[in-house]
Design a protein around this motif. Sequence first.
Motif, PDB file in Angstrom:
ATOM      1  N   HIS A  62      -4.857  20.667  34.791  1.00  0.00           N
ATOM      2  CA  HIS A  62      -6.053  20.480  33.955  1.00  0.00           C
ATOM      3  C   HIS A  62      -7.077  19.575  34.608  1.00  0.00           C
ATOM      4  O   HIS A  62      -8.227  19.525  34.190  1.00  0.00           O
ATOM      5  CB  HIS A  62      -5.671  19.964  32.580  1.00  0.00           C
ATOM      6  N   GLN A  63      -6.650  18.805  35.639  1.00  0.00           N
ATOM      7  CA  GLN A  63      -7.651  17.959  36.293  1.00  0.00           C
ATOM      8  C   GLN A  63      -8.629  18.789  37.117  1.00  0.00           C
ATOM      9  O   GLN A  63      -9.820  18.502  37.142  1.00  0.00           O
ATOM     10  CB  GLN A  63      -6.968  16.905  37.158  1.00  0.00           C
ATOM     11  N   LEU A  64      -8.132  19.811  37.752  1.00  0.00           N
ATOM     12  CA  LEU A  64      -9.026  20.696  38.515  1.00  0.00           C
ATOM     13  C   LEU A  64      -9.581  21.827  37.664  1.00  0.00           C
ATOM     14  O   LEU A  64     -10.713  22.239  37.838  1.00  0.00           O
ATOM     15  CB  LEU A  64      -8.256  21.328  39.686  1.00  0.00           C
ATOM     16  N   PHE A  65      -8.757  22.323  36.762  1.00  0.00           N
ATOM     17  CA  PHE A  65      -9.137  23.516  36.002  1.00  0.00           C
ATOM     18  C   PHE A  65      -9.123  23.177  34.511  1.00  0.00           C
ATOM     19  O   PHE A  65      -8.067  23.140  33.887  1.00  0.00           O
ATOM     20  CB  PHE A  65      -8.175  24.663  36.318  1.00  0.00           C
ATOM     21  N   SER A  66     -10.323  22.927  34.003  1.00  0.00           N
ATOM     22  CA  SER A  66     -10.432  22.375  32.654  1.00  0.00           C
ATOM     23  C   SER A  66     -10.523  23.461  31.591  1.00  0.00           C
ATOM     24  O   SER A  66     -11.040  24.555  31.823  1.00  0.00           O
ATOM     25  CB  SER A  66     -11.693  21.506  32.597  1.00  0.00           C
ATOM     26  N   ASP A  70     -17.822  26.186  29.438  1.00  0.00           N
ATOM     27  CA  ASP A  70     -19.127  26.615  28.931  1.00  0.00           C
ATOM     28  C   ASP A  70     -19.163  28.120  28.738  1.00  0.00           C
ATOM     29  O   ASP A  70     -19.988  28.640  28.004  1.00  0.00           O
ATOM     30  CB  ASP A  70     -20.241  26.207  29.906  1.00  0.00           C
ATOM     31  N   ARG A  71     -18.272  28.807  29.449  1.00  0.00           N
ATOM     32  CA  ARG A  71     -18.204  30.266  29.329  1.00  0.00           C
ATOM     33  C   ARG A  71     -16.738  30.650  29.242  1.00  0.00           C
ATOM     34  O   ARG A  71     -15.876  29.932  29.732  1.00  0.00           O
ATOM     35  CB  ARG A  71     -18.773  30.947  30.583  1.00  0.00           C
ATOM     36  N   ASP A 291      -8.632  31.829  31.084  1.00  0.00           N
ATOM     37  CA  ASP A 291      -9.619  31.268  32.011  1.00  0.00           C
ATOM     38  C   ASP A 291      -9.765  29.761  31.880  1.00  0.00           C
ATOM     39  O   ASP A 291      -9.345  29.156  30.887  1.00  0.00           O
ATOM     40  CB  ASP A 291     -10.974  31.975  31.874  1.00  0.00           C
ATOM     41  N   ARG A 292     -10.308  29.181  32.925  1.00  0.00           N
ATOM     42  CA  ARG A 292     -10.567  27.749  32.995  1.00  0.00           C
ATOM     43  C   ARG A 292     -11.888  27.541  33.716  1.00  0.00           C
ATOM     44  O   ARG A 292     -12.388  28.446  34.375  1.00  0.00           O
ATOM     45  CB  ARG A 292      -9.461  27.029  33.793  1.00  0.00           C
ATOM     46  N   GLN A 293     -12.400  26.306  33.637  1.00  0.00           N
ATOM     47  CA  GLN A 293     -13.638  25.979  34.333  1.00  0.00           C
ATOM     48  C   GLN A 293     -13.344  24.938  35.406  1.00  0.00           C
ATOM     49  O   GLN A 293     -12.650  23.954  35.140  1.00  0.00           O
ATOM     50  CB  GLN A 293     -14.646  25.438  33.322  1.00  0.00           C
ATOM     51  N   GLY A 308     -18.041  23.871  37.494  1.00  0.00           N
ATOM     52  CA  GLY A 308     -18.733  24.715  36.514  1.00  0.00           C
ATOM     53  C   GLY A 308     -18.422  26.195  36.656  1.00  0.00           C
ATOM     54  O   GLY A 308     -18.659  26.960  35.723  1.00  0.00           O
ATOM     55  N   GLN A 309     -17.878  26.603  37.813  1.00  0.00           N
ATOM     56  CA  GLN A 309     -17.513  28.019  37.924  1.00  0.00           C
ATOM     57  C   GLN A 309     -16.272  28.303  37.064  1.00  0.00           C
ATOM     58  O   GLN A 309     -15.450  27.416  36.838  1.00  0.00           O
ATOM     59  CB  GLN A 309     -17.226  28.376  39.399  1.00  0.00           C
ATOM     60  N   ILE A 310     -16.184  29.543  36.638  1.00  0.00           N
ATOM     61  CA  ILE A 310     -15.021  29.943  35.831  1.00  0.00           C
ATOM     62  C   ILE A 310     -13.965  30.549  36.760  1.00  0.00           C
ATOM     63  O   ILE A 310     -14.304  31.216  37.740  1.00  0.00           O
ATOM     64  CB  ILE A 310     -15.450  30.975  34.757  1.00  0.00           C
ATOM     65  N   VAL A 311     -12.707  30.280  36.446  1.00  0.00           N
ATOM     66  CA  VAL A 311     -11.608  30.919  37.180  1.00  0.00           C
ATOM     67  C   VAL A 311     -10.757  31.689  36.173  1.00  0.00           C
ATOM     68  O   VAL A 311     -10.321  31.119  35.167  1.00  0.00           O
ATOM     69  CB  VAL A 311     -10.689  29.882  37.868  1.00  0.00           C
TER      70      VAL A 311
END
Length: 404
Positions: A62-66, A70-71, A291-293, A308-311
């Motif tokens: 969760h530290q890298l992928f929150s 926003d999307r 997904d994560r941001q 800010g990019q989505i993964v």
Amino acid sequence: MSMTSQTVLLHEISKLHSKQAQWEPYAWYKEMREHSPVFYDGDQDVWNVFLYDHAKRVLSDHQLFSNKKDRSFIPVPRDDNRSNVFFVDPPEHRNRRALLAHAFTPRSLEEWRPKIEAITEELITAMEGQTTVDIVQKLAVPLPVTVIAGLLGAPSKDREQIKCWTDILFYPYAKETYGDLVQQKAKAMKEFYDYLFPIVQEKRKHPAHDIISDLTKAELEGERLTDAEVVMSSIGLLGAGNETTTMLISNMFYAMLFDQPGVYQELRDDLSSVPKLVEEVLRFRFPSANDRQVAQDTTIFGHEMKRGQIVVAWIGAANRDAAQFPHPETFDIHRPENKRHLTFGSGPHFCLGAPLARMEANIALTAFVKRFSDIQPVEQFDVTEHLIDSGVGQSLKRLPIRLT
Ligand code: HEM
């Protein structure tokens, strides 16, 4: 808000447009694992990962992928209330999750077992004497919604209405229908909210033995949840627990008919194989994603990802990664690593309802197998006539089967 500012459209990434291709996305998953395991979609500014280790890392780090996104491709209108567990990271996440967690402990669930068995018996008894039944509408749909409505304390007579609202809320966005769907979802959300609000008020005054009553008593950071927060948490649970479990039960029957036709007799001979079949369906036939941001600029999986990019973690693809699952494209209920799939997620957001979903699927299949000596597909069955858009692809709206 414009479509692209908020919503990730998965079919624009996969380019799988036919119903058949969306129902069986496994060839595309394989191609992506082998040739573009970390794939950047420039049109939507979205990264996509398909390998097991990558998907697991995205879901759990969760530290890298929150989860503060926003999307998202998740088509449910956004709810940022104080008790929401879905769009928050640790440490705040922990207390919110704890509010719900005790409803899903093994002890709480064991109290529910007899009720789930009774609901299942009623549904299965209604099939007696019929030669063909639609297993989706007669079992896979009513069982989860009746169970979760009961757990929450919503009247079970309202289950069709509840099911209808959650279907609309989870119906996937598509380019062509975007505007209409936004409106339909807002309307369903408002109606659902207005329906639950007086129930919550009533239970605050007269608590019973159910999740809504528990939530009215629960405290977060020293304060009781408001009625509105209890309503939104309840909608979250009704949503999370419905379509997913329906899909599991439907796909179990599909797998027994078409992925390994002999397996039904194996279950008849040995009921202890039922949980193994449930796990293998979760691995093998459950196209899903989360997904994560990206929380900070980083180089990971050999690529530079920007804050800010989505993964998107393509869970259904990760579940067929040969590095974890030997002969991954074979449906095999006896694989020793059968619980390693990522279908319930991984890490802090691991599905709270997993034990409940497993219990429902196991109870349903055990009762069914005990009752009917065999099942067969109906003649000239064409799956594409029985599908409906859902989640990341297609799910069964009907599945007629022949009973003996
Ligand atoms: C086969 C059925 C189910 C599947 C495949 C499934 C899948 C998932 C997945 C993948 C996540 C993690 C999402 C993420 O990491 O972003 C999740 C979370 C969650 N699920 Fe399930 N689910 C199922 C059934 C249920 C049921 C029956 C309930 C409860 C009634 C439920 C309640 C939840 C909740 C509350 C969360 C959020 C947990 C958190 O964020 O801490 N699920 N589920």
